[in-house]
Enzyme design. Sequence first.
Site, PDB file in Angstrom:
ATOM      1  N   LYS A  29       1.058  -1.281  -0.171  1.00  0.00           N
ATOM      2  CA  LYS A  29       0.127   0.013  -0.060  1.00  0.00           C
ATOM      3  C   LYS A  29       0.836   1.322   0.039  1.00  0.00           C
ATOM      4  CE  LYS A  29      -3.709  -2.449   2.316  1.00  0.00           C
ATOM      5  NZ  LYS A  29      -4.278  -2.776   3.434  1.00  0.00           N
ATOM      6  N   GLN A  51      -4.302  -1.579  10.120  1.00  0.00           N
ATOM      7  CA  GLN A  51      -4.217  -3.101   9.508  1.00  0.00           C
ATOM      8  C   GLN A  51      -4.721  -4.012  10.337  1.00  0.00           C
ATOM      9  OE1 GLN A  51      -3.345  -3.532   6.020  1.00  0.00           O
ATOM     10  NE2 GLN A  51      -4.100  -5.656   6.566  1.00  0.00           N
ATOM     11  N   ASP A 110     -10.514   2.955   4.758  1.00  0.00           N
ATOM     12  CA  ASP A 110     -11.192   1.631   4.696  1.00  0.00           C
ATOM     13  C   ASP A 110     -12.754   1.410   4.346  1.00  0.00           C
ATOM     14  OD1 ASP A 110      -9.034  -0.270   4.348  1.00  0.00           O
ATOM     15  OD2 ASP A 110      -8.642  -0.279   6.282  1.00  0.00           O
TER      16      ASP A 110
END
Length: 300
Positions: A53, A97, A120
Site C-alpha cells: 500500500k 491493518q 477503508d
Amino acid sequence: MTARIIDGKEVARSIRKKLKGRIADLADRGVTPGLAAVLVGDDPASETYVTSKAKACRKLGLYSEVIRKPATISQEQLTEIVAGLNRNPQIHGILVQSPLPGHIDELSVTLTISPSKDVDGFHPHSVGLLLLGRPKLRPCTPAGIMELLAYYEVDTAGKEVVVVGRSNIVGKPVAAMLQQKGSAADATVTVAHSRTRNLAEVTRRADILIAAIGRPGTITADMIKDQAVVIDVGVNRVDDPSTEKGYRLVGDVDFEACAEKASLITPVPGGVGPMTIAMLMYNTVTAAENIMAADQDALP
Ligand code: NDP
C-alpha cells in the site's frame, strides 16, 4: 476455455491513470493526499499488505506514513495514535491493518478514526451511508469489484447475484452496493454463508457469482450456471513445493474448471487483488478532496 479472463491489473491501471489528473489538481492547490497505515505486531501477511500500500502511494506521488507498533500496545496507546492522525493535516486517509492482537477491541479503534479519513470504509458512519445509497468512502475490495463489473460492461440490473460470504469487509458491503437503486446496481442479491443449505442450488441461480469465502476450491464447476460471471475474492495459500516460496496463491473458485463454463472470470492472483489497492488510492485522493472542500466551506 470459454471465459474471458478479467484483468484486474489493467483495470487498476486505468483507475490510477484517472487519479493522476485529480492528484495534479490537488497539487496545484498545495495539497498532497496522505495515507497513514498503522501496523501492529509482526504478522508477515500484514507487513506485505502495508508495504505494498505504501509503495502504491509513492508510485502515484501520494504521501505515505507507516506507523509500526509492537503487539503489546495497549488499546489507549493505539487510540491515541489514531487520534493524532485525525488531527494531522498531512494525513487524509487512516487505516489500521487487521488482524489486531486479541486484547485490542477492533471496533473501538475503527470508531476512533475520523469518518472523513476512513479510507477503508469500515467506520459505522461510512457503512450507514453505503446502506442509504449515499456512500462517501466505500470499502476498497467491494468498490473494486464494482469497478471490474463496470469496466467489463457487465449489466447488473435485474440480474441474480449470489455473494458467498457475509463478512463486514467484503460480503455484506458488496451485497449492499449491488442491491442499490441505480444503473450500476439494481441486482437481485442473495447472500450465502457457512450455514446456507444446499449452497450449490443457490449458487447455480447466479448470473453473477461473487465468492468471498477464504477456502480454496469451494466453488466448483457444477455450482455455477453456464455463462455466469464469476468474481473470486479469495486469497488462499496452498502448499506447492515446486515454487520458490513453497506455496502458491489460489482463490475460492476452481478456476480451470469454472473458466470452461463462465463467460467472465477473475484469476487469482491478478483479479480482485490489484483493485483493492487501487481503490485505496482512489479513497485517499477522494478524502483529500473532501477535506479540502470542507476546509474551504469553513472559511469565514
Ligand atoms: P471471512 O472469514 O471474514 O468471511 C468468510 C465468509 O465465508 C463467512 O461469511 C463464512 O460464513 C463464509 N464461509 C466459510 N466457509 C464457507 C463454506 N464452506 N460455504 C459457504 N460459506 C462459507 O473472510 P473475508 O470476507 O475477510 O475474506 C474472504 C476471502 O477473501 C479470504 O480468502 C480473504 O483473504 C480474501 N480477501 C481478499 C481481498 C483482496 O483484496 N483480494 C480483500 C479481502 C479479503 P460464516 O459467516 O457463516 O462464518
